[in-house]
Design a protein around this motif. Sequence first.
Motif, short mmCIF file in Angstrom:
data_model
loop_
_atom_site.label_atom_id
_atom_site.label_comp_id
_atom_site.label_asym_id
_atom_site.label_seq_id
_atom_site.Cartn_x
_atom_site.Cartn_y
_atom_site.Cartn_z
N GLY A 1 6.66 10.89 1.26
CA GLY A 1 6.86 11.16 2.81
C GLY A 1 8.13 12.03 3.07
O GLY A 1 8.56 12.44 2.01
N ALA B 1 3.64 6.36 -2.48
CA ALA B 1 3.38 7.37 -1.26
C ALA B 1 4.65 8.36 -1.15
O ALA B 1 5.77 7.97 -1.37
CB ALA B 1 3.26 6.47 0.02
N HIS C 1 0.59 -1.09 -0.07
CA HIS C 1 0.03 0.25 0.02
C HIS C 1 1.03 1.38 0.09
O HIS C 1 0.32 2.11 -0.30
CB HIS C 1 -1.01 0.00 1.23
CG HIS C 1 -0.17 0.13 2.50
ND1 HIS C 1 0.35 -0.85 3.07
CD2 HIS C 1 0.02 1.09 3.45
CE1 HIS C 1 1.17 -0.64 4.12
NE2 HIS C 1 0.72 0.75 4.60
N LEU C 2 2.02 1.12 0.44
CA LEU C 2 3.05 2.20 0.15
C LEU C 2 3.49 2.80 -1.14
O LEU C 2 4.09 3.69 -1.10
CB LEU C 2 4.37 2.07 1.16
CG LEU C 2 3.88 1.84 2.84
CD1 LEU C 2 5.20 1.32 3.31
CD2 LEU C 2 3.25 2.97 3.32
N GLU D 1 8.84 8.74 7.18
CA GLU D 1 7.42 8.75 7.69
C GLU D 1 6.30 9.00 6.49
O GLU D 1 6.73 9.92 5.74
CB GLU D 1 7.39 10.04 8.79
CG GLU D 1 6.23 9.98 9.29
CD GLU D 1 5.99 11.08 10.43
OE1 GLU D 1 4.72 11.26 11.02
OE2 GLU D 1 7.17 11.72 10.79
N PHE D 2 5.39 8.11 6.73
CA PHE D 2 4.38 8.45 5.64
C PHE D 2 3.17 8.26 6.36
O PHE D 2 2.88 7.12 7.15
CB PHE D 2 4.43 7.18 4.43
CG PHE D 2 5.86 7.04 3.64
CD1 PHE D 2 5.77 7.73 2.70
CD2 PHE D 2 6.85 6.07 4.51
CE1 PHE D 2 7.10 7.60 2.13
CE2 PHE D 2 8.13 6.09 3.62
CZ PHE D 2 7.92 6.81 2.51
N TRP D 3 2.19 9.30 6.42
CA TRP D 3 1.10 9.22 6.80
C TRP D 3 1.28 9.02 8.33
O TRP D 3 0.38 8.20 9.04
CB TRP D 3 -0.11 8.36 6.27
CG TRP D 3 -0.22 8.57 4.80
CD1 TRP D 3 -0.37 9.65 4.18
CD2 TRP D 3 0.10 7.56 3.85
NE1 TRP D 3 -0.44 9.47 2.79
CE2 TRP D 3 -0.27 7.95 2.58
CE3 TRP D 3 0.34 6.03 3.95
CZ2 TRP D 3 -0.29 7.46 1.31
CZ3 TRP D 3 0.19 5.54 2.50
CH2 TRP D 3 0.07 6.02 1.48
N ASP D 4 2.08 9.52 8.95
CA ASP D 4 2.26 9.43 10.52
C ASP D 4 2.79 8.23 10.77
O ASP D 4 2.71 7.83 12.07
CB ASP D 4 1.16 9.94 11.32
CG ASP D 4 0.67 11.47 11.00
OD1 ASP D 4 1.60 12.25 10.66
OD2 ASP D 4 -0.49 11.66 11.01
N GLU D 5 3.31 7.22 9.76
CA GLU D 5 3.66 6.06 10.13
C GLU D 5 5.41 5.94 9.81
O GLU D 5 5.56 6.17 8.77
CB GLU D 5 3.08 4.93 9.53
CG GLU D 5 3.43 3.49 9.79
CD GLU D 5 2.62 2.50 9.05
OE1 GLU D 5 3.03 1.16 9.28
OE2 GLU D 5 1.82 2.95 8.13
N LYS E 1 9.92 9.52 -2.15
CA LYS E 1 8.65 9.04 -2.88
C LYS E 1 9.02 7.44 -2.68
O LYS E 1 10.21 7.30 -3.34
CB LYS E 1 8.26 9.61 -3.99
CG LYS E 1 7.11 8.93 -4.72
CD LYS E 1 6.97 9.41 -6.38
CE LYS E 1 6.03 8.90 -6.70
NZ LYS E 1 5.43 9.49 -8.01
#
Length: 456
Positions: free
Chosen positions: A407, A405, A401-402, A420-424, A442
């Motif tokens: 970050g 993405a 799913h990443l 960090e991606f979406w606070d993860e 990316k």
Amino acid sequence: MLRLKLIAFGMLALVLAGGVLLGIGVQAASTTSPKAGAETVSPGKLVYVIPVHQTVESGLYSFLERAFADAEQADAAAIVLDVDTLGGRLDSAEIIGKLIRNSPVPTTAFVHGRAVSAGSYIALNAGKIVMEPGSTIGSASVVDSSGDEVESAKVVSHWSSEMRSAAELRGRNPDIAEGMVDKNAVVDMPQIGRKSGPGEIVSLTAEEAIKVGYAEKIASTLDEMIAFIGLKGATIIHFEPSFAEKLARFLVDPVIMTVLLIVGIAGVAIELLVPGFGLPGILGVIGFGLYFFGHYIAGFAGVEDVVLFVAGIVLLIAEMFVPSFGILGILGIAAIISGVVMAAFDTENALISLGISFVLAVIVVAVVAKVFKRRGVWNKFILRDSLNDESGYVSHDSKEHLFGAVGTAVTPLRPAGTAEFWDEKIDVVTEGDFIEANCPVKVVKVEGNRVIVKRI
């Protein structure tokens, strides 16, 4: 599984034991098989008429041995061998000839059809030969199982000497007997105006046999023949083989014996490898049961041979459940081979049949094992489950799913680090570039648990 195997081999032991017990009963009952003829003029004088028909083989010897013993015990005045055969096994003919020579009861061969090959040897060992009009004797060349003439000088020489010896024993011209075997022998028969040359095997008609001294009388009927030997009016005992003996003669044939061993070995092996006591196990039990039954009735196998065979089976079963480093298995195989070989008439032929049977049985078992590979006992030792995503097996959380993405690098990426991606926070790696902390990145590729990023 253990219970099924024990039941299967318990049945095998019962069948073999039952076959032996049945054979004992049949042999006991077979003592009543002689049947007296209707004509009884001279009480106390018995003439045993014993058929020597079809193929000469080991089963015939067993039957003749019983018949001769019965005639001797009954103090018979004579034995008449009713000969009509195209021959058969030479080794069987030789021991039958010895049986005839050693019998205290005078023996006459009544050839009412053909006394060919081994049949002529049997007739030559009799004290007298009487032939029916139109009958023949001779053509005793050695042939193999395919009917092709054997050219081995050693074999031809041996059989020629046996024929000569039988002829000399009864005061007949030994050169004619040799000419019946060796096509290279030159035999002069002036009594009938014939001289057999190279490439010719001697065969005599009834009239020719009389002239050259190979028969004492031409008789059209059994009564005429019996009158010739001075026993007119004697009680005639037609000694016939029992049904079990006829069956045994069929079962101890080398070809049939080999087939039974193939069925027995393959059936038992398949039953061991494929769970469930079904058709293969039943056929295996029947194969071995008929093998030992036939050889027991024929007089070649004893109870000890069956016990040895069953002991071998038990040792093989024990090897499967008791760690013995192969010792029990080796002893079991040795016991099985010994039981099969000792039960046979001829050790060498038994070993050959057993070897052929084993090879062919292995092929059959291999084919069955391949067809039923998912049911075999070997599946207990093989992990066949596929640990894939479709089956619900995963070794880690998916990062698919990443992909794509965007970050921020939390730590410097040299090339591995954290982003960090979406606070993860995720462990990532670059394609080899150095990326400073707080730089935007990316995700360009996800390989299982490995997330690859690049600077934006």
